[in-house]
Design an enzyme around this catalytic site. Sequence first.
Site, PDB file in Angstrom:
ATOM      1  N   ASP A  66     -86.723  40.283 -10.443  1.00 18.59           N
ATOM      2  CA  ASP A  66     -85.358  39.981 -10.006  1.00 18.59           C
ATOM      3  C   ASP A  66     -84.571  39.177 -11.037  1.00 18.59           C
ATOM      4  O   ASP A  66     -85.128  38.708 -12.025  1.00 18.59           O
ATOM      5  CB  ASP A  66     -85.396  39.227  -8.658  1.00 18.59           C
ATOM      6  CG  ASP A  66     -86.455  38.120  -8.627  1.00 18.59           C
ATOM      7  OD1 ASP A  66     -86.875  37.658  -9.702  1.00 18.59           O
ATOM      8  OD2 ASP A  66     -86.869  37.732  -7.522  1.00 18.59           O
ATOM      9  N   ASN A 135     -90.012  31.115   3.153  1.00 14.18           N
ATOM     10  CA  ASN A 135     -89.597  31.948   4.296  1.00 14.18           C
ATOM     11  C   ASN A 135     -90.261  33.333   4.258  1.00 14.18           C
ATOM     12  O   ASN A 135     -89.857  34.230   4.986  1.00 14.18           O
ATOM     13  CB  ASN A 135     -88.069  32.086   4.345  1.00 14.18           C
ATOM     14  CG  ASN A 135     -87.507  32.786   3.102  1.00 14.18           C
ATOM     15  OD1 ASN A 135     -88.261  33.225   2.233  1.00 14.18           O
ATOM     16  ND2 ASN A 135     -86.200  32.894   3.027  1.00 14.18           N
ATOM     17  N   HIS A 137     -90.390  35.429   1.632  1.00 19.83           N
ATOM     18  CA  HIS A 137     -89.808  36.465   0.764  1.00 19.83           C
ATOM     19  C   HIS A 137     -90.713  36.774  -0.422  1.00 19.83           C
ATOM     20  O   HIS A 137     -91.486  35.935  -0.872  1.00 19.83           O
ATOM     21  CB  HIS A 137     -88.375  36.121   0.322  1.00 19.83           C
ATOM     22  CG  HIS A 137     -88.219  35.053  -0.705  1.00 19.83           C
ATOM     23  ND1 HIS A 137     -87.300  34.038  -0.595  1.00 19.83           N
ATOM     24  CD2 HIS A 137     -88.820  34.846  -1.908  1.00 19.83           C
ATOM     25  CE1 HIS A 137     -87.357  33.261  -1.666  1.00 19.83           C
ATOM     26  NE2 HIS A 137     -88.277  33.724  -2.472  1.00 19.83           N
ATOM     27  N   GLU A 142     -85.336  38.859   1.168  1.00 21.54           N
ATOM     28  CA  GLU A 142     -85.254  37.829   2.203  1.00 21.54           C
ATOM     29  C   GLU A 142     -85.669  38.405   3.558  1.00 21.54           C
ATOM     30  O   GLU A 142     -85.712  39.632   3.734  1.00 21.54           O
ATOM     31  CB  GLU A 142     -83.812  37.309   2.274  1.00 21.54           C
ATOM     32  CG  GLU A 142     -83.330  36.637   0.990  1.00 21.54           C
ATOM     33  CD  GLU A 142     -83.902  35.238   0.774  1.00 21.54           C
ATOM     34  OE1 GLU A 142     -85.045  34.983   1.183  1.00 21.54           O
ATOM     35  OE2 GLU A 142     -83.182  34.407   0.184  1.00 21.54           O
TER      36      GLU A 142
HETATM   37  C1  GLP Z   1     -87.981  32.628  -6.077  1.00 18.18           C
HETATM   38  C2  GLP Z   1     -88.376  33.945  -6.749  1.00 18.18           C
HETATM   39  C3  GLP Z   1     -89.659  34.498  -6.170  1.00 18.18           C
HETATM   40  C4  GLP Z   1     -90.697  33.396  -6.102  1.00 18.18           C
HETATM   41  C5  GLP Z   1     -90.259  32.338  -5.131  1.00 18.18           C
HETATM   42  C6  GLP Z   1     -91.230  31.177  -5.005  1.00 18.18           C
HETATM   43  O1  GLP Z   1     -87.049  32.739  -5.087  1.00 18.18           O
HETATM   44  N1  GLP Z   1     -87.381  34.960  -6.696  1.00 18.18           N
HETATM   45  O2  GLP Z   1     -90.113  35.586  -6.967  1.00 18.18           O
HETATM   46  O3  GLP Z   1     -91.938  33.918  -5.673  1.00 18.18           O
HETATM   47  O4  GLP Z   1     -88.991  31.839  -5.525  1.00 18.18           O
HETATM   48  O5  GLP Z   1     -91.037  30.270  -6.053  1.00 18.18           O
HETATM   49  P1  GLP Z   1     -91.956  29.027  -6.349  1.00 18.18           P
HETATM   50  O6  GLP Z   1     -93.150  29.569  -7.039  1.00 18.18           O
HETATM   51  O7  GLP Z   1     -91.121  28.164  -7.234  1.00 18.18           O
HETATM   52  O8  GLP Z   1     -92.279  28.392  -5.062  1.00 18.18           O
END
Ligand code: GLP
Length: 259
Positions: A66, A135, A137, A142
Amino acid sequence: MKVLILDTPKVAIARAAQTVAETVRTNPQAVLGLATGGTMLPLYDHLRTLHSEGLSFAGTTSFNLDEYVGLSPDHPCSYHRYMAEALFDYIDIDPSHAHLPKGDSTNAHAEANRYEARIVEAGGIDLQLLGIGINGHIGFNEPTSSLGSRTRVKTLTESTRQANRVYFERDDQVPGFAITMGVATILEAKSCLLIATGAGKAEAVAAMIEGPLSALCPASALQLHPAATIVLDAAAAHCLRLRDYYHHVHPEGKDRVLA
Ligand code: GLP
């Protein structure tokens, strides 16, 4: 689903890095799906070390999950910049083979379609790395994202915007939209490797592994994937009801050999 529970984040990350390294050693032309977020930073550190010890990424191609809509590749908070600083600048991947959606494209919807087609042209993804949002995702899919979704523009939830707030100077700088691979795009990868560490992820992890298959927890779609591995540390595994069973099947993250 293969659920591997390791004691500490450090051991969990080392286990995940081992899977990435095996994929690249077995197939030096592997197509890797890459992820961002705090969880991936120690993993990329580990891959940098493996590269300095001889692991080559020269033949690999990568596609990130993304990118934020509206951020140019050189924006300090873009995922383009994150990937350069965390990994690409330190390994030998050909920069022209390292793909991310273009967040500053004039037509984000067309860019999403182009990105999806580009993945298909490359022959699909061999190993998709994933983190998980609190959440549930994956990528930026989402809750209530269609389980059949493809790469597209998604509106971010307030909880995701807040979770990512730390990377931006001001509240109003956190983008409200992202281009993300869809749930179905992710499910088409030949194998998936999701990593979650820390108590903050425990509930989302339990919903993903043991909850109902539901668009409310997009990560639960991985229950449908024939080759999904989930690597957890003890804290992230805390809410799993069948924790003892997962330890029994994969003691210390290893495969139990049939006697
Ligand atoms: C972001 C990314 C995800 C990632 C998530 C968790 O929103 N788009 O790909 O898995 O956050 O991030 P973190 O590893 O910082 O908790």
